[in-house]
Design an enzyme around this catalytic site. Structure first.
Site, short mmCIF file in Angstrom:
data_model
loop_
_atom_site.label_atom_id
_atom_site.label_comp_id
_atom_site.label_asym_id
_atom_site.label_seq_id
_atom_site.Cartn_x
_atom_site.Cartn_y
_atom_site.Cartn_z
N GLY A 163 0.79 -1.23 0.00
CA GLY A 163 0.00 0.00 0.00
C GLY A 163 0.81 1.27 0.00
O GLY A 163 0.85 2.01 -0.98
N GLU B 255 -7.11 4.68 1.08
CA GLU B 255 -7.24 3.29 1.51
C GLU B 255 -8.30 3.18 2.60
O GLU B 255 -8.76 4.19 3.13
CB GLU B 255 -5.89 2.74 2.01
N HIS C 149 -2.29 -11.21 8.95
CA HIS C 149 -1.52 -10.13 8.34
C HIS C 149 -0.64 -9.37 9.33
O HIS C 149 0.52 -9.12 9.05
CB HIS C 149 -2.48 -9.16 7.66
#
Length: 503
Positions: A44, A109, A332
């Site tokens: 990202g 995002e 994650h």
């Protein structure tokens, strides 16, 4: 063989590199690494509020994503110091994407109310940040050793005085006045993760054995959109949520929108919310994946912004430009970790922590997208500043080894944690996990898994990325932090609650 330096930094991700670089001019620092960690895989970007974007808005978004569980002082440091660290990174040679007018390109995002994500190579930000920091560390003359840290040296008074490292088949002792753990999270304590295999919680296990406290270990974040490759274990390709920031939407196997009407920000809701909706959809439909539909995004935008995702999709025979791609959540990021103060000091003298391994409190109960690289930059520099101003004394007197040890059945441990402490949890499953792990010893992976289970069992509510189906709502009685320490038999135990995650 024994040698001595001022500071040993363990870990070559963004936090470790930032710490080593910040110390290079004033201290003799040694960087130990068993790999590059998760940093090169980050897609990202770096969240940074500057110009017309108020850092206080970034603070608010961080706190909302963190379910109101963030440490406000440390979040303020994160959002206010972040642009400075970003500017320094650019000065050190990091090449971020720019607009035609030369300004930094910023995108949106999930969880952010403003486009503030600075990116590089489209979706290869972590790789560029890592390259730039690696180059700067080399130019600064920082000593580097590739090897696995297998133990700490601790005095009889409890102060850390060095490390044991295994390299080239030999174990060496390195004495130091301070040791900084920057070893990343616990990704490979689960079967499937977006993290490389070297990220498995060793630093957390070492800190526990040395007497440190852990906090917020129940808050394990699952990324909503890992590429579904058919594999059920190992490192899975990440599909950055910036794809949704450009307009992609999530659909179930019947083609229906998953997030429509589920949250005001729909597909750009915070990660914990999106991951839970996907998990519930898969369970309802009996499917092992859902779809991410990016076909409404212009092909040129996809090619320019997401070359890494395009390549990952192509490897499984899917064309991101014209086809929906299969995705499923995967482990994650660890939002908790080793309890530290604002400058990275743990409650063990001489032992510091920075990055994902540390519980700075900036993520609360759920990390906001693209705050991880930012945290490594900001708090790595904070640790370096603290150790530049005041280095602990040299360890005197007798000392002993705090060994990491080995696990007998690592795959079974991963399977237990995956089964009982994933996105959806309940008391019966957590109790079963505790019983099954009891028979698997006190190796580092087992210690990490039991720490997660202990914390998740203790928190009898749902908050952020900790969701219990038997306690599906948040409860004000749990507006405190679960602390895990080792008991007299070296078992992780949730001993008490602490009002603040950081001291």
């Amino acid at each position: 063989m024994t040698r001595a330096v001022d500071v040993v930094v363990i870990g070559a991700g963004v936090a470790g590199l930032s710490t080593a670089l910040g110390l290079a001019a004033t201290r003799e620092v040694l960087l130990l690494s068993a790999g590059d960690g998760s940093t090169p895989w980050a897609q990202g970007g770096v969240a940074a509020a500057y110009g017309e974007d108020d850092p206080l808005d970034h603070l608010l978004d961080t706190d909302v994503a963190g379910a109101g569980f963030c440490d406000p002082r440390n979040v303020r440091a994160l959002v206010e110091e972040g642009p400075q660290r970003l500017a320094e990174l650019i000065a050190q040679g990091a090449r971020f994407d720019r607009n035609a007018d030369g300004s930094l390109s910023r995108t949106l995002e999930g969880g952010h109310g403003h486009p503030r994500i600075v990116h590089a190579g489209g979706d290869a930000t972590g790789a560029e940040v890592h390259r730039a920091l690696r180059s700067a560390v080399q130019l600064a003359g920082v000593q580097t050793i590739t090897g696995r840290t297998v133990g700490l040296i601790q005095s009889d008074t409890g102060r850390i005085g060095g490390v044991l490292v295994e390299a080239g088949g030999q174990i060496s002792q390195i004495d130091a006045r301070a040791v900084v753990l920057a070893t990343g999270g616990i990704g490979n304590a689960y079967l499937a993760s977006t993290n490389p295999s070297t990220v498995c919680g060793d630093g957390i296990a070492l800190a526990l054995r040395a007497g440190a406290s852990l906090v917020d270990m129940e808050f394990v974040q699952f990324h909503p959109t890992a590429l579904f490759t058919g594999e059920t274990s190992g490192q899975l390709p990440l599909v950055t949520e910036a794809v949704r920031g450009e307009g992609a939407v999530l659909r179930d196997i019947h083609g229906r929108r998953i997030m429509a009407g589920r949250h005001p920000r729909a597909d750009l809701a915070p990660r914990d919310i999106v991951a839970r909706e996907i998990e519930a959809t898969m369970r309802r439909d009996g499917s092992d994946h859902v779809w991410l539909d990016a076909t409404a995004i212009a092909p040129d935008v996809l090619r320019q912004r997401f070359p890494t995702v395009l390549a990952s999709c192509a490897r499984i025979g899917v064309d991101l430009l014209s086809e929906q791609i299969p995705i499923a959540p995967a482990e994650h990021f660890l939002c908790g970790g080793i309890r530290t103060d604002r400058n990275g000091a743990t409650d063990v003298p001489g032992l510091y922590a920075a990055g994902e391994v540390a519980a700075t409190g900036v993520h609360g109960a759920n990390r906001l997208a693209s705050n991880s690289l930012l945290e490594g930059l900001v708090f790595g520099r904070r640790v370096a500043t603290a150790l530049t101003l005041d280095l602990p004394p040299t360890v005197q007197g007798r000392s002993h080894e705090v060994a990491l040890g080995h696990d007998r059945e690592p795959e079974r441990i991963r399977a237990i944690l995956t089964k009982y402490a994933g996105i959806r949890r309940d008391g019966a499953g957590l109790n079963a996990a505790g019983e099954e792990l009891e028979a698997l010893g006190n190796g580092p992976l087992a210690t990490v898994a039991r720490s997660v289970i202990e914390a998740a069992t203790a928190r009898q509510e749902s908050r952020g990325c900790h969701w219990r189906s038997d306690y599906p709502r948040s409860d004000e009685r749990w507006n405190e932090h679960v602390v895990v320490r080792l008991d007299e038999e070296d078992r992780p135990t949730a001993r008490h609650l602490q009002r603040a995650a950081t001291r």
